[in-house]
Design a protein around this motif. Sequence first.
Motif, mmCIF file in Angstrom:
data_model
loop_
_atom_site.group_PDB
_atom_site.id
_atom_site.type_symbol
_atom_site.label_atom_id
_atom_site.label_comp_id
_atom_site.label_asym_id
_atom_site.label_seq_id
_atom_site.Cartn_x
_atom_site.Cartn_y
_atom_site.Cartn_z
ATOM 1 N N ASP A 2 2.879 4.317 -7.673
ATOM 2 C CA ASP A 2 3.698 3.136 -7.935
ATOM 3 C C ASP A 2 2.783 1.952 -8.208
ATOM 4 O O ASP A 2 1.697 1.841 -7.623
ATOM 5 N N TYR A 3 3.237 1.071 -9.077
ATOM 6 C CA TYR A 3 2.516 -0.157 -9.404
ATOM 7 C C TYR A 3 3.473 -1.304 -9.162
ATOM 8 O O TYR A 3 4.605 -1.273 -9.626
ATOM 9 N N ARG A 4 2.994 -2.318 -8.419
ATOM 10 C CA ARG A 4 3.867 -3.435 -8.083
ATOM 11 C C ARG A 4 3.045 -4.667 -7.744
ATOM 12 O O ARG A 4 1.851 -4.565 -7.451
ATOM 13 N N PRO A 5 3.693 -5.840 -7.734
ATOM 14 C CA PRO A 5 2.992 -7.049 -7.308
ATOM 15 C C PRO A 5 2.660 -6.979 -5.815
ATOM 16 O O PRO A 5 3.427 -6.434 -5.018
ATOM 17 N N LEU A 6 1.526 -7.510 -5.465
ATOM 18 C CA LEU A 6 1.135 -7.628 -4.065
ATOM 19 C C LEU A 6 1.989 -8.709 -3.424
ATOM 20 O O LEU A 6 2.324 -9.708 -4.068
ATOM 21 N N ASN A 7 2.363 -8.531 -2.161
ATOM 22 C CA ASN A 7 3.105 -9.577 -1.465
ATOM 23 C C ASN A 7 2.494 -9.844 -0.096
ATOM 24 O O ASN A 7 1.615 -9.109 0.355
ATOM 25 N N ILE A 8 2.954 -10.886 0.545
ATOM 26 C CA ILE A 8 2.399 -11.344 1.831
ATOM 27 C C ILE A 8 2.385 -10.225 2.871
ATOM 28 O O ILE A 8 1.452 -10.118 3.657
ATOM 29 N N ASP A 9 3.402 -9.385 2.874
ATOM 30 C CA ASP A 9 3.477 -8.302 3.859
ATOM 31 C C ASP A 9 2.363 -7.272 3.686
ATOM 32 O O ASP A 9 2.117 -6.470 4.591
ATOM 33 N N ASP A 10 1.691 -7.286 2.551
ATOM 34 C CA ASP A 10 0.601 -6.348 2.281
ATOM 35 C C ASP A 10 -0.758 -6.869 2.760
ATOM 36 O O ASP A 10 -1.781 -6.190 2.575
ATOM 37 N N ALA A 11 -0.800 -8.052 3.351
ATOM 38 C CA ALA A 11 -2.063 -8.730 3.638
ATOM 39 C C ALA A 11 -3.029 -7.873 4.457
ATOM 40 O O ALA A 11 -4.208 -7.738 4.096
ATOM 41 N N GLU A 12 -2.568 -7.299 5.541
ATOM 42 C CA GLU A 12 -3.476 -6.528 6.400
ATOM 43 C C GLU A 12 -4.017 -5.301 5.661
ATOM 44 O O GLU A 12 -5.219 -5.024 5.684
ATOM 45 N N GLN A 13 -3.146 -4.595 4.979
ATOM 46 C CA GLN A 13 -3.566 -3.405 4.240
ATOM 47 C C GLN A 13 -4.506 -3.780 3.088
ATOM 48 O O GLN A 13 -5.489 -3.092 2.825
ATOM 49 N N PHE A 14 -4.211 -4.893 2.398
ATOM 50 C CA PHE A 14 -5.046 -5.314 1.276
ATOM 51 C C PHE A 14 -6.422 -5.771 1.767
ATOM 52 O O PHE A 14 -7.431 -5.517 1.117
ATOM 53 N N LEU A 15 -6.455 -6.411 2.919
ATOM 54 C CA LEU A 15 -7.728 -6.831 3.505
ATOM 55 C C LEU A 15 -8.592 -5.609 3.814
ATOM 56 O O LEU A 15 -9.775 -5.567 3.469
ATOM 57 N N LYS A 16 -8.012 -4.597 4.406
ATOM 58 C CA LYS A 16 -8.743 -3.354 4.700
ATOM 59 C C LYS A 16 -9.210 -2.691 3.405
ATOM 60 O O LYS A 16 -10.337 -2.187 3.324
ATOM 61 N N PHE A 17 -8.344 -2.681 2.413
ATOM 62 C CA PHE A 17 -8.694 -2.121 1.109
ATOM 63 C C PHE A 17 -9.906 -2.846 0.524
ATOM 64 O O PHE A 17 -10.848 -2.217 0.048
ATOM 65 N N ASN A 18 -9.898 -4.180 0.564
ATOM 66 C CA ASN A 18 -11.001 -4.959 0.003
ATOM 67 C C ASN A 18 -12.301 -4.735 0.758
ATOM 68 O O ASN A 18 -13.374 -4.700 0.153
ATOM 69 N N ILE A 19 -12.219 -4.599 2.063
ATOM 70 C CA ILE A 19 -13.421 -4.312 2.855
ATOM 71 C C ILE A 19 -13.996 -2.962 2.439
ATOM 72 O O ILE A 19 -15.204 -2.813 2.241
ATOM 73 N N GLU A 20 -13.125 -1.984 2.264
ATOM 74 C CA GLU A 20 -13.557 -0.657 1.814
ATOM 75 C C GLU A 20 -14.153 -0.731 0.408
ATOM 76 O O GLU A 20 -15.171 -0.099 0.117
#
Length: 165
Positions: A2-20
């Motif tokens: 799935d492809y979708r816009p990032l939203n505020i609720d994704d913050a923790e997961q996106f932060l972990k993704f960026n660290i990785e």
Amino acid sequence: MDYRPLNIDDAEQFLKFNIEMGKSGYMLYAPGERKMSVEEQQQLIHKITEDPASNLLIGEEEGGITGFIMMKGNELERNRHSAYFALGVKEESRGQGIGKELLRQAFKWAREKGVSRLELTVRKDNKTAIHMYKQMGFKIEGEKVHSLKIGGEYLNEYYMYKLLK
């Protein structure tokens, strides 16, 4: 996928993704350099999503982020036709068309916004990414000499662009 816009609720997961993603060595942040709280990540996501000239999309599979593309446009009359973007795909998810699909999504967004020029920089030694960008219609515009310093070594980046029709 799935492809979708990032939203505020994704913050923790996106932060972990960026660290990785930082561990790959190809992103701007060095491994361990990204020191951001979930709240700070939420603020950054809010800033991007509220900017009408910008967007941040993710690729997602089984609840996990596999890739992202961030487009940063311009508000000034003379350069609002152009946007800079950054793209990243998890190492284990590369070669599955995620980067290409994120680019297609970015092209669609750009056309809707009246953006006709897309720009990026890529490490000169990132042959896989350069090959994909060329497949998607990007051209090398120039070379940014000594733009990065990694492990005491200077590395160059290419400026690349694509004109949308």
